[in-house]
Design an enzyme around this catalytic site. Sequence first.
Site, mmCIF file in Angstrom:
data_model
loop_
_atom_site.group_PDB
_atom_site.id
_atom_site.type_symbol
_atom_site.label_atom_id
_atom_site.label_comp_id
_atom_site.label_asym_id
_atom_site.label_seq_id
_atom_site.Cartn_x
_atom_site.Cartn_y
_atom_site.Cartn_z
ATOM 1 N N ASP A 26 0.851 -1.195 0.000
ATOM 2 C CA ASP A 26 0.000 0.000 0.000
ATOM 3 C C ASP A 26 0.889 1.248 0.000
ATOM 4 O O ASP A 26 1.821 1.339 0.797
ATOM 5 C CB ASP A 26 -0.906 -0.004 1.241
ATOM 6 C CG ASP A 26 -1.845 -1.204 1.221
ATOM 7 O OD1 ASP A 26 -2.289 -1.571 0.124
ATOM 8 O OD2 ASP A 26 -2.110 -1.784 2.287
ATOM 9 N N LYS A 30 -0.557 9.899 1.564
ATOM 10 C CA LYS A 30 -0.539 11.129 2.378
ATOM 11 C C LYS A 30 0.697 11.155 3.270
ATOM 12 O O LYS A 30 1.033 10.154 3.903
ATOM 13 C CB LYS A 30 -1.803 11.217 3.235
ATOM 14 C CG LYS A 30 -3.039 11.417 2.373
ATOM 15 C CD LYS A 30 -4.204 11.939 3.173
ATOM 16 C CE LYS A 30 -5.346 12.251 2.220
ATOM 17 N NZ LYS A 30 -6.621 11.696 2.655
ATOM 18 N N THR A 99 2.420 -11.495 -9.358
ATOM 19 C CA THR A 99 1.443 -11.569 -8.258
ATOM 20 C C THR A 99 0.050 -11.206 -8.789
ATOM 21 O O THR A 99 -0.110 -10.742 -9.914
ATOM 22 C CB THR A 99 1.814 -10.617 -7.106
ATOM 23 O OG1 THR A 99 1.508 -9.273 -7.490
ATOM 24 C CG2 THR A 99 3.279 -10.726 -6.723
ATOM 25 N N GLU A 102 -0.199 -7.582 -9.575
ATOM 26 C CA GLU A 102 0.680 -7.288 -10.720
ATOM 27 C C GLU A 102 -0.019 -7.634 -12.026
ATOM 28 O O GLU A 102 0.065 -6.889 -13.007
ATOM 29 C CB GLU A 102 1.976 -8.097 -10.563
ATOM 30 C CG GLU A 102 3.031 -7.750 -11.574
ATOM 31 C CD GLU A 102 4.365 -8.413 -11.236
ATOM 32 O OE1 GLU A 102 4.417 -9.251 -10.308
ATOM 33 O OE2 GLU A 102 5.344 -8.076 -11.904
HETATM 34 C C1 LIG Z 1 -2.165 -4.014 -3.126
HETATM 35 S S1 LIG Z 1 -2.160 -5.407 -2.073
HETATM 36 C C2 LIG Z 1 -0.971 -6.478 -2.878
HETATM 37 C C3 LIG Z 1 -1.228 -7.932 -2.548
HETATM 38 C C4 LIG Z 1 -0.198 -8.949 -3.090
HETATM 39 N N1 LIG Z 1 1.116 -8.730 -2.461
HETATM 40 C C5 LIG Z 1 -0.071 -8.861 -4.596
HETATM 41 O O1 LIG Z 1 0.970 -8.379 -5.086
HETATM 42 O O2 LIG Z 1 -0.996 -9.303 -5.277
HETATM 43 C C6 LIG Z 1 -1.253 -4.768 -0.684
HETATM 44 C C7 LIG Z 1 -1.127 -5.773 0.436
HETATM 45 O O3 LIG Z 1 -0.182 -5.320 1.381
HETATM 46 C C8 LIG Z 1 -0.627 -5.711 2.672
HETATM 47 N N2 LIG Z 1 -0.010 -4.814 3.665
HETATM 48 C C9 LIG Z 1 0.080 -3.462 3.627
HETATM 49 N N3 LIG Z 1 0.679 -2.996 4.731
HETATM 50 C C10 LIG Z 1 0.970 -4.085 5.492
HETATM 51 C C11 LIG Z 1 1.585 -4.252 6.746
HETATM 52 N N4 LIG Z 1 2.012 -3.235 7.483
HETATM 53 N N5 LIG Z 1 1.723 -5.519 7.200
HETATM 54 C C12 LIG Z 1 1.310 -6.566 6.480
HETATM 55 N N6 LIG Z 1 0.725 -6.464 5.296
HETATM 56 C C13 LIG Z 1 0.550 -5.241 4.809
HETATM 57 C C14 LIG Z 1 -2.134 -5.549 2.584
HETATM 58 O O4 LIG Z 1 -2.795 -6.336 3.528
HETATM 59 C C15 LIG Z 1 -2.422 -6.032 1.165
HETATM 60 O O5 LIG Z 1 -2.662 -7.420 1.163
#
Ligand SMILES: C[S@@+](CC[C@H](N)C(=O)[O-])C[C@H]1O[C@@H](n2cnc3c(N)ncnc32)[C@H](O)[C@@H]1O
Length: 122
Positions: A26, A30, A99, A102
């Site tokens: 993510d 901000k 992924t 992706e």
């Molecule tokens: C946009 S999704 C991407 C999912 C997967 N890695 C992919 O490439 O298809 C972002 C993922 O990052 C995880 N994530 C974000 N911040 C995190 C954190 N602090 N600890 C664990 N997971 C986190 C979210 O739960 C979410 O599953």
Amino acid sequence: IMGDADRIGEWFAPGEVDVIHLNFSDPWPKKRYAKRRLSAPSFLEQYKAVLSSQGKIIMKTDNAPLFEFSVPQFLSHGFSLEEMSVDFRREEHPEDAITEYEEKFIEQGKPIYRAVFAKEKA
Ligand SMILES: C[S@@+](CC[C@H](N)C(=O)[O-])C[C@H]1O[C@@H](n2cnc3c(N)ncnc32)[C@H](O)[C@@H]1O
């Protein structure tokens, strides 16, 4: 492991991990939430502790601002840059799994940013 990555230092022993993949994290765009980005300094310090001496971090993102934020963070927190691409899927890379997110970004024609960082010798 289902959990927040800010506890990675509790899940692994020092030096236990060879590779950490940060896949499409993510972006927290901000500024007031910059500490939550998975390339923020508090995370990098924990990654360094659990990575082995040959340890690497492979980061992929579709988000240019997150990539621009992350590269200097790694370089100023004990990592060196081994590889970098701003359009990784321009060429075939069968060695690197695509992924779920992706796949969607590739379908949308978005470039994939990718960098490999190595832990610098202490
Ligand atoms: C946009 S999704 C991407 C999912 C997967 N890695 C992919 O490439 O298809 C972002 C993922 O990052 C995880 N994530 C974000 N911040 C995190 C954190 N602090 N600890 C664990 N997971 C986190 C979210 O739960 C979410 O599953």
